[in-house]
Design a protein around this motif. Sequence first.
Motif, PDB file in Angstrom:
ATOM      1  N   ASP A  25     -22.624   3.933 -37.975  1.00 26.27           N
ATOM      2  CA  ASP A  25     -22.607   2.697 -37.206  1.00 26.27           C
ATOM      3  C   ASP A  25     -22.771   1.469 -38.095  1.00 26.27           C
ATOM      4  O   ASP A  25     -22.040   0.479 -37.949  1.00 26.27           O
ATOM      5  N   GLU A  26     -23.707   1.512 -39.029  1.00 33.53           N
ATOM      6  CA  GLU A  26     -23.977   0.342 -39.859  1.00 33.53           C
ATOM      7  C   GLU A  26     -22.838   0.030 -40.830  1.00 33.53           C
ATOM      8  O   GLU A  26     -22.748  -1.081 -41.363  1.00 33.53           O
ATOM      9  N   GLU A  31     -17.625  -4.648 -39.559  1.00 34.77           N
ATOM     10  CA  GLU A  31     -16.202  -4.927 -39.730  1.00 34.77           C
ATOM     11  C   GLU A  31     -15.521  -5.152 -38.382  1.00 34.77           C
ATOM     12  O   GLU A  31     -14.673  -6.032 -38.241  1.00 34.77           O
ATOM     13  N   LEU A  32     -15.934  -4.372 -37.386  1.00 29.06           N
ATOM     14  CA  LEU A  32     -15.385  -4.574 -36.048  1.00 29.06           C
ATOM     15  C   LEU A  32     -15.794  -5.941 -35.494  1.00 29.06           C
ATOM     16  O   LEU A  32     -15.007  -6.620 -34.840  1.00 29.06           O
ATOM     17  N   LEU A  33     -17.025  -6.338 -35.771  1.00 29.29           N
ATOM     18  CA  LEU A  33     -17.504  -7.640 -35.323  1.00 29.29           C
ATOM     19  C   LEU A  33     -16.726  -8.761 -36.002  1.00 29.29           C
ATOM     20  O   LEU A  33     -16.354  -9.753 -35.365  1.00 29.29           O
ATOM     21  N   ARG A  34     -16.460  -8.613 -37.290  1.00 31.54           N
ATOM     22  CA  ARG A  34     -15.703  -9.635 -38.020  1.00 31.54           C
ATOM     23  C   ARG A  34     -14.322  -9.833 -37.382  1.00 31.54           C
ATOM     24  O   ARG A  34     -13.874 -10.962 -37.160  1.00 31.54           O
ATOM     25  N   LYS A  35     -13.660  -8.727 -37.047  1.00 31.60           N
ATOM     26  CA  LYS A  35     -12.328  -8.823 -36.445  1.00 31.60           C
ATOM     27  C   LYS A  35     -12.388  -9.414 -35.038  1.00 31.60           C
ATOM     28  O   LYS A  35     -11.503 -10.174 -34.640  1.00 31.60           O
ATOM     29  N   GLU A  36     -13.446  -9.083 -34.283  1.00 35.73           N
ATOM     30  CA  GLU A  36     -13.558  -9.592 -32.926  1.00 35.73           C
ATOM     31  C   GLU A  36     -13.886 -11.078 -32.925  1.00 35.73           C
ATOM     32  O   GLU A  36     -13.414 -11.821 -32.054  1.00 35.73           O
TER      33      GLU A  36
END
Length: 222
Positions: A25-26, A31-36
Amino acid sequence: FKTYEGKMIQQFDGDFAARVYHAEDEAVRPELLRKELYRLGQFIRESEVEKVEGKKVPTKKDEFEKFLAELWKTKKFQLDCDFERVGYRRIGRSTDERTIIATLLPAGVYFSDTVSYLIPANYQLTKAGKLSQEPLSPDDARSVLCLLDSLTLNHYIRSKISATLNMFYMYELPVPELFTAQKKKLAEFAATLLKNPRDVKERAALEAFIARELYGLPLEDW
């Protein structure tokens, strides 16, 4: 987190094959947050508003990125992986039994690049600058799932691809505009098949409903 690959899913079946990979998860979530946040930023820019949630939208890149991060935290938005999602195999051949293979996958999982998915929530912004994240309704998600797994759309797309279901093929699928009652009916079919993907009678009834009621196919065309 459990990680899904395309080969792990079958139509209406998220447990077709055992998991091979596990994602930390960490390592993945930032990276998913950066894209969102980038997606959220595009949405706000395209909305051309001066203020969001009572604060002026910055024009400088660094300030804008900080502004987005604060918005995300304050509004307690969720990433795509925090929602259940309609996912489908990206590899789909015209020679396979079915070309589109889709199912409903649970919240709290990651996808490899061999699984594409329907975005589970979209942003909305009022004229007053109130920002919200609106999840796709369960009936909408399950309706799309039934259509993707239908013989009707599989027949349509088989002649157009060779080995990969790229997004532009999916975007051109002739999806009918559905009435509320039709969405509800499709959602009921999906609920049954997600519990038992090999319910042959239910599957046959679903195929007939889609072909006859939604696409108006006569028996000869079917």
